[in-house]
Design a protein around this motif. Sequence first.
Motif, mmCIF file in Angstrom:
data_model
loop_
_atom_site.group_PDB
_atom_site.id
_atom_site.type_symbol
_atom_site.label_atom_id
_atom_site.label_comp_id
_atom_site.label_asym_id
_atom_site.label_seq_id
_atom_site.Cartn_x
_atom_site.Cartn_y
_atom_site.Cartn_z
ATOM 1 N N TRP A 23 -26.759 1.117 -24.107
ATOM 2 C CA TRP A 23 -25.861 0.609 -23.056
ATOM 3 C C TRP A 23 -25.643 1.665 -21.979
ATOM 4 C CZ3 TRP A 23 -21.250 2.493 -21.247
ATOM 5 C CH2 TRP A 23 -20.566 1.667 -20.347
ATOM 6 N N ARG A 24 -25.420 2.909 -22.405
ATOM 7 C CA ARG A 24 -25.146 3.981 -21.445
ATOM 8 C C ARG A 24 -26.345 4.204 -20.528
ATOM 9 N NH1 ARG A 24 -21.876 8.766 -21.760
ATOM 10 N NH2 ARG A 24 -21.822 9.608 -19.628
ATOM 11 N N TRP A 25 -27.537 4.157 -21.089
ATOM 12 C CA TRP A 25 -28.740 4.389 -20.285
ATOM 13 C C TRP A 25 -28.983 3.244 -19.311
ATOM 14 C CZ3 TRP A 25 -31.628 8.251 -18.888
ATOM 15 C CH2 TRP A 25 -32.883 8.000 -18.323
ATOM 16 N N HIS A 27 -26.646 1.171 -18.024
ATOM 17 C CA HIS A 27 -25.556 0.884 -17.095
ATOM 18 C C HIS A 27 -24.919 2.131 -16.481
ATOM 19 C CE1 HIS A 27 -25.500 -3.392 -18.184
ATOM 20 N NE2 HIS A 27 -25.661 -2.996 -19.431
ATOM 21 N N ASP A 28 -25.263 3.321 -16.952
ATOM 22 C CA ASP A 28 -24.590 4.519 -16.430
ATOM 23 C C ASP A 28 -25.548 5.702 -16.396
ATOM 24 O OD1 ASP A 28 -22.501 6.098 -15.460
ATOM 25 O OD2 ASP A 28 -21.922 6.732 -17.471
ATOM 26 N N GLN A 29 -26.713 5.510 -15.796
ATOM 27 C CA GLN A 29 -27.678 6.608 -15.737
ATOM 28 C C GLN A 29 -27.188 7.752 -14.860
ATOM 29 O OE1 GLN A 29 -31.819 5.759 -15.142
ATOM 30 N NE2 GLN A 29 -31.733 3.803 -16.216
ATOM 31 N N GLY A 31 -24.243 8.789 -14.764
ATOM 32 C CA GLY A 31 -23.280 9.545 -15.561
ATOM 33 C C GLY A 31 -23.912 10.281 -16.716
ATOM 34 N N TRP A 32 -25.243 10.171 -16.849
ATOM 35 C CA TRP A 32 -25.977 10.826 -17.950
ATOM 36 C C TRP A 32 -26.201 12.285 -17.563
ATOM 37 C CZ3 TRP A 32 -28.002 7.780 -22.158
ATOM 38 C CH2 TRP A 32 -28.757 8.500 -23.079
ATOM 39 N N HIS A 35 -21.961 17.004 -16.260
ATOM 40 C CA HIS A 35 -20.820 17.115 -15.340
ATOM 41 C C HIS A 35 -20.387 18.581 -15.242
ATOM 42 C CE1 HIS A 35 -20.401 12.750 -15.142
ATOM 43 N NE2 HIS A 35 -20.508 12.730 -16.456
ATOM 44 N N ARG A 200 -19.992 13.245 -22.542
ATOM 45 C CA ARG A 200 -21.003 14.046 -21.861
ATOM 46 C C ARG A 200 -22.063 14.582 -22.813
ATOM 47 N NH1 ARG A 200 -18.509 18.710 -18.879
ATOM 48 N NH2 ARG A 200 -16.826 17.258 -18.405
#
Length: 250
Positions: A23-25, A27-29, A31-32, A35, A200
């Motif tokens: 899901w993270r990959w 929808h939120d690349q 944010g990968w 930080h 993170r």
Amino acid sequence: MNTVVWIVLPYLCLAVFVGGHVWRWRHDQFGWTTHTSQLLESRILRLGSPLFHLGAFGVIGGHAMGLLVPASVTAALRIPEHLYHLTAVWGGTLTGAMLVAGLVLLIARRFADRRVRHTTTPMDKVLYAALAAMIALGMTATVAVNLLGHGYDYRETIAVWFRSVFWFSPRSDLMIGAPLVYQLHAVGGFLFLALWPFTRLVHVWSAPLAYLWRPYVVYRARRGLVPATPPAPAAVRETTLRTVGERSHG
């Protein structure tokens, strides 16, 4: 209750671990990433980050050796049990101390520096709290039980149960008699895996190998360099040459 804790919970956490990364990959690349806040503060980071990462690699390696390698394998390799025990306890204590020192520095940096504190998200705080709890339980099991206490042979119980989970034949009966600190550490480990995709920590799957010895990004300023003059467009060069030629003939 034993079935829920030692069978249902591990599989649920593993499902969240895998599904959460997918899901993270998807929808939120963007944010990968780590930080990183190195540009805001680097003095403490230069010491805390290597200590934390190198200690973490050592702890993970020790867990892999203790949980994934059966006692029959080390016996077949003629490694004395006493030598294995000393290596595991003292190696775990050393790498655990590095991990604790690094985490303390990173947490102190997060809250002592105003600019870094403002970039700390609620999920970062949850992550640091989970890491602190996991490390505290692990160090208690290593130091209080095995180093200063009577010791506990987790390779015959917890390690067998752990491997049985991945063989899809979980042995929940092996965890009933384990010391409480080991039980809490095992449960906390699977809960930590479920938390992993939403923090993170996903950056570890994209980290270059150089992070093994320099786990932070280095930014350098280009000082004393004069920017080169961009070349003139072709039309301007042609006009300039024509003008110079006319003047030389005139």
